[in-house]
Design a protein around this motif. Sequence first.
Motif, PDB file in Angstrom:
ATOM      1  N   GLN A 208      -5.905   6.636   4.814  1.00  0.00           N
ATOM      2  CA  GLN A 208      -5.298   5.654   3.893  1.00  0.00           C
ATOM      3  C   GLN A 208      -3.951   5.199   4.406  1.00  0.00           C
ATOM      4  O   GLN A 208      -3.646   4.010   4.439  1.00  0.00           O
ATOM      5  CB  GLN A 208      -5.091   6.277   2.509  1.00  0.00           C
ATOM      6  CG  GLN A 208      -6.329   6.356   1.672  1.00  0.00           C
ATOM      7  CD  GLN A 208      -6.013   6.797   0.239  1.00  0.00           C
ATOM      8  OE1 GLN A 208      -4.856   7.067  -0.115  1.00  0.00           O
ATOM      9  NE2 GLN A 208      -7.043   6.880  -0.585  1.00  0.00           N
TER      10      GLN A 208
ATOM     11  N   LEU B  27     -11.213   0.801   8.600  1.00  0.00           N
ATOM     12  CA  LEU B  27     -10.258   0.610   9.684  1.00  0.00           C
ATOM     13  C   LEU B  27     -10.915  -0.078  10.874  1.00  0.00           C
ATOM     14  O   LEU B  27     -10.352  -0.993  11.476  1.00  0.00           O
ATOM     15  CB  LEU B  27      -9.674   1.955  10.105  1.00  0.00           C
ATOM     16  CG  LEU B  27      -8.294   1.785  10.711  1.00  0.00           C
ATOM     17  CD1 LEU B  27      -7.319   2.712  10.043  1.00  0.00           C
ATOM     18  CD2 LEU B  27      -8.299   1.970  12.179  1.00  0.00           C
TER      19      LEU B  27
ATOM     20  N   LEU C 232      -4.511  -1.433  -1.780  1.00  0.00           N
ATOM     21  CA  LEU C 232      -5.244  -0.504  -0.927  1.00  0.00           C
ATOM     22  C   LEU C 232      -6.721  -0.511  -1.299  1.00  0.00           C
ATOM     23  O   LEU C 232      -7.589  -0.535  -0.441  1.00  0.00           O
ATOM     24  CB  LEU C 232      -4.648   0.893  -1.097  1.00  0.00           C
ATOM     25  CG  LEU C 232      -5.129   1.973  -0.162  1.00  0.00           C
ATOM     26  CD1 LEU C 232      -4.862   1.609   1.290  1.00  0.00           C
ATOM     27  CD2 LEU C 232      -4.458   3.299  -0.499  1.00  0.00           C
TER      28      LEU C 232
ATOM     29  N   TRP D 192     -13.206   5.218   4.801  1.00  0.00           N
ATOM     30  CA  TRP D 192     -11.902   4.764   5.291  1.00  0.00           C
ATOM     31  C   TRP D 192     -11.947   4.486   6.794  1.00  0.00           C
ATOM     32  O   TRP D 192     -11.345   3.514   7.272  1.00  0.00           O
ATOM     33  CB  TRP D 192     -10.799   5.767   4.955  1.00  0.00           C
ATOM     34  CG  TRP D 192     -10.467   5.765   3.492  1.00  0.00           C
ATOM     35  CD1 TRP D 192     -10.855   6.700   2.576  1.00  0.00           C
ATOM     36  CD2 TRP D 192      -9.726   4.780   2.763  1.00  0.00           C
ATOM     37  NE1 TRP D 192     -10.396   6.353   1.325  1.00  0.00           N
ATOM     38  CE2 TRP D 192      -9.698   5.183   1.411  1.00  0.00           C
ATOM     39  CE3 TRP D 192      -9.085   3.604   3.135  1.00  0.00           C
ATOM     40  CZ2 TRP D 192      -9.051   4.449   0.423  1.00  0.00           C
ATOM     41  CZ3 TRP D 192      -8.439   2.869   2.138  1.00  0.00           C
ATOM     42  CH2 TRP D 192      -8.429   3.290   0.805  1.00  0.00           C
TER      43      TRP D 192
ATOM     44  N   ASN E 255      -1.285  -0.511   9.078  1.00  0.00           N
ATOM     45  CA  ASN E 255      -1.853  -1.688   9.732  1.00  0.00           C
ATOM     46  C   ASN E 255      -1.593  -2.956   8.934  1.00  0.00           C
ATOM     47  O   ASN E 255      -1.508  -4.036   9.505  1.00  0.00           O
ATOM     48  CB  ASN E 255      -3.359  -1.516   9.930  1.00  0.00           C
ATOM     49  CG  ASN E 255      -3.670  -0.710  11.178  1.00  0.00           C
ATOM     50  OD1 ASN E 255      -2.963  -0.777  12.160  1.00  0.00           O
ATOM     51  ND2 ASN E 255      -4.724   0.072  11.121  1.00  0.00           N
TER      52      ASN E 255
ATOM     53  N   ASN F 109     -11.242  -3.702  10.215  1.00  0.00           N
ATOM     54  CA  ASN F 109      -9.971  -4.417  10.375  1.00  0.00           C
ATOM     55  C   ASN F 109      -9.661  -4.703  11.841  1.00  0.00           C
ATOM     56  O   ASN F 109      -9.002  -5.677  12.148  1.00  0.00           O
ATOM     57  CB  ASN F 109      -8.825  -3.620   9.762  1.00  0.00           C
ATOM     58  CG  ASN F 109      -8.729  -3.836   8.268  1.00  0.00           C
ATOM     59  OD1 ASN F 109      -9.012  -4.918   7.777  1.00  0.00           O
ATOM     60  ND2 ASN F 109      -8.353  -2.810   7.539  1.00  0.00           N
TER      61      ASN F 109
ATOM     62  N   THR G 153       0.580  -0.473  -2.756  1.00  0.00           N
ATOM     63  CA  THR G 153       1.951  -0.110  -2.361  1.00  0.00           C
ATOM     64  C   THR G 153       2.803  -1.360  -2.400  1.00  0.00           C
ATOM     65  O   THR G 153       2.286  -2.445  -2.145  1.00  0.00           O
ATOM     66  CB  THR G 153       2.129   0.239  -0.852  1.00  0.00           C
ATOM     67  OG1 THR G 153       0.959  -0.035  -0.143  1.00  0.00           O
ATOM     68  CG2 THR G 153       2.724   1.588  -0.672  1.00  0.00           C
TER      69      THR G 153
ATOM     70  N   ARG H  90      -2.839   5.219   7.418  1.00  0.00           N
ATOM     71  CA  ARG H  90      -2.961   4.410   8.637  1.00  0.00           C
ATOM     72  C   ARG H  90      -3.350   2.984   8.281  1.00  0.00           C
ATOM     73  O   ARG H  90      -2.825   2.031   8.855  1.00  0.00           O
ATOM     74  CB  ARG H  90      -4.010   5.037   9.558  1.00  0.00           C
ATOM     75  CG  ARG H  90      -4.187   4.229  10.817  1.00  0.00           C
ATOM     76  CD  ARG H  90      -4.511   5.070  12.001  1.00  0.00           C
ATOM     77  NE  ARG H  90      -4.993   4.229  13.086  1.00  0.00           N
ATOM     78  CZ  ARG H  90      -6.062   4.506  13.821  1.00  0.00           C
ATOM     79  NH1 ARG H  90      -6.738   5.624  13.599  1.00  0.00           N
ATOM     80  NH2 ARG H  90      -6.437   3.689  14.784  1.00  0.00           N
ATOM     81  N   LEU H  91      -4.239   2.833   7.303  1.00  0.00           N
ATOM     82  CA  LEU H  91      -4.633   1.494   6.885  1.00  0.00           C
ATOM     83  C   LEU H  91      -3.434   0.734   6.321  1.00  0.00           C
ATOM     84  O   LEU H  91      -3.218  -0.438   6.628  1.00  0.00           O
ATOM     85  CB  LEU H  91      -5.741   1.581   5.850  1.00  0.00           C
ATOM     86  CG  LEU H  91      -6.596   0.327   5.854  1.00  0.00           C
ATOM     87  CD1 LEU H  91      -8.058   0.692   5.929  1.00  0.00           C
ATOM     88  CD2 LEU H  91      -6.333  -0.552   4.681  1.00  0.00           C
ATOM     89  N   ILE H  92      -2.645   1.402   5.520  1.00  0.00           N
ATOM     90  CA  ILE H  92      -1.449   0.762   4.973  1.00  0.00           C
ATOM     91  C   ILE H  92      -0.515   0.332   6.100  1.00  0.00           C
ATOM     92  O   ILE H  92       0.008  -0.777   6.088  1.00  0.00           O
ATOM     93  CB  ILE H  92      -0.724   1.704   3.981  1.00  0.00           C
ATOM     94  CG1 ILE H  92      -1.579   1.905   2.728  1.00  0.00           C
ATOM     95  CG2 ILE H  92       0.656   1.161   3.612  1.00  0.00           C
ATOM     96  CD1 ILE H  92      -1.037   2.948   1.758  1.00  0.00           C
TER      97      ILE H  92
END
Lengths: 195, 195
Positions: free
Chosen positions: B138, A141, A71, A137, B144, A144, A61, B140-142
Motif C-alpha cells: 500500500q 502496482l 487508495l 496490491w 508512486n 500502474n 491520504t 509503495r502504491l501511495i
Amino acid sequence: MSFNLLKANFLKHTSLTDDELNSINHYYEERQVDKGEYILRQGDICRFEGFVTKGCFEISTTDSQGNERILYFAAQDWWVMEIDSFISQTSSELDIKAIEPSRLLVITKTDKEKLYQEVPKAERLFRVMSQRAVVAWQRRLIRNHTMTAEERYFHFLKTYPEISQRITNKQIASYLGITQEFVSKIRKKNLSRGK
Amino acid sequence: MSFNLLKANFLKHTSLTDDELNSINHYYEERQVDKGEYILRQGDICRFEGFVTKGCFEISTTDSQGNERILYFAAQDWWVMEIDSFISQTSSELDIKAIEPSRLLVITKTDKEKLYQEVPKAERLFRVMSQRAVVAWQRRLIRNHTMTAEERYFHFLKTYPEISQRITNKQIASYLGITQEFVSKIRKKNLSRGK
DNA sequence: ATCGTTTATTGAACTAGTTTAAGGGTTTTG
DNA sequence: CAAAACCCTTAAACTAGTTCAATAAACGAT
C-alpha cells in the motif's frame, strides 16, 4: 441480516463450523455512518477493523501540498481499516470517510485478539485473506507500471462497474493517480466508441 | 548457519518456543542457485516458498511488448515466491531469477500445509507477515502516486542502500517504473550535489 | 587478452499527462 | 428556492518522462 454477509465472506476464504462462525460473529457490532462522516482521520489511531455491509467508503491520504489521493474504495463486502495503524496501534496515515450513508460491522483491536484466542481457526482465515490482499496490491502496482492512464481508466470501469456509477470522475481520477481533467479528455476521446 | 536467519526472521513477527521453531525449520531445505538461473518462469506453477539466505533475486513480469518490469528485489532475509501461484497453484504471472549466486531455504506447498497442521502458531506467524506485506505494498502504491520519479529514485537509494549497489541502473529504473535513460538524467542532474 | 553482449550516457524530438483558468452544470445546504 | 459549494468540460501552454539513435564503457564467456 448483515451477519450473513460477513459469514459468506469468511466462507470464501476457509471452511468454518457453525460454532466457529457464531463465535466470530459475536465479536462484531454493527455501526451506522452518515454520508461524509469520517470514521478515521490521519494522525488518529485506528481502533477498529470494519466490514462494509451497506454504502461505500473512501480510503485516502492527503499529501503535503494538500492533494487528496484515494487508495481504494470499500463498498459492500469489503474490509475497511488502516491496517498499519490497526495492527501496530500507531498513528494513521490515512483518512477513511463514508461517501454514502453506510453501515459496517466493526471489531476492536482487543476483541480481535480475544477472537484469535477463542477461535484459533480465525488465524488461518485472516492469514488467507491477507495473502489474497497482497496479491491484489501487487497486481495493481504492476498495472500502474504497464498500463496507460486510459487503459487503467477502462480497466477500473470494467472491474468495478457498480462502484464506478456511484462515485465522481474526480474520485476515479484520484484513485488512478491522474487528474480530473485528464479523465475528461479520455472520456471525450472515447465518446463515439461505446466503450 | 542459515536456519538462524530464518528463526530470527520468524521471531520478528511473533513469539515462538524452541520446539515450535524447530518443527518449523524442519520443513525447510536449503537450495543453491547459480547467477542468472530462473527458479520460476511465467506460466509455471510456483511449488515453493523461499527465504533468501544469500545473494539476490529479481521478481519481474514481461508485458506483451516484451518489456521486463521488476516488481521487487529479494536479498538476504527476504521472502521470494509468486504468492498467487503458490497459494492457488495456478499458472504464474511472474519470473523469478537469481541475479547473484544465491541460496534459499524452500518449503513446498504440501509441506507448508503439513506445517500449519503440526504447528498451529505458524498460521499466526504468516498472518502477521502477510499483513505487514499488505502495508508495504500500500505504501509503495501511495509513493508512486505522490512522488516524482526523481524522488522515488532517491527514496530507493536511501531505503535499500546495499541492494542499490549490487544492481544496475536499468534494474532500478525497471523497479521504479521509468526508463533507464531517465535515471541517467536524474543522476546527471544531481551529480554536483552529493545526493 | 578479446570478442560479443549488455549497460550507461547524451541529446534531440516527441507525447502522455499536468497546470491554470474560465464557464456551465449539479448537488448540497440553509 | 436560492446561495454556496462542488463537479465537469474545454482549451492553451507547459513539463515530466519517453523514444530513438548513436557512442562509449563495463562485463562475461571463451
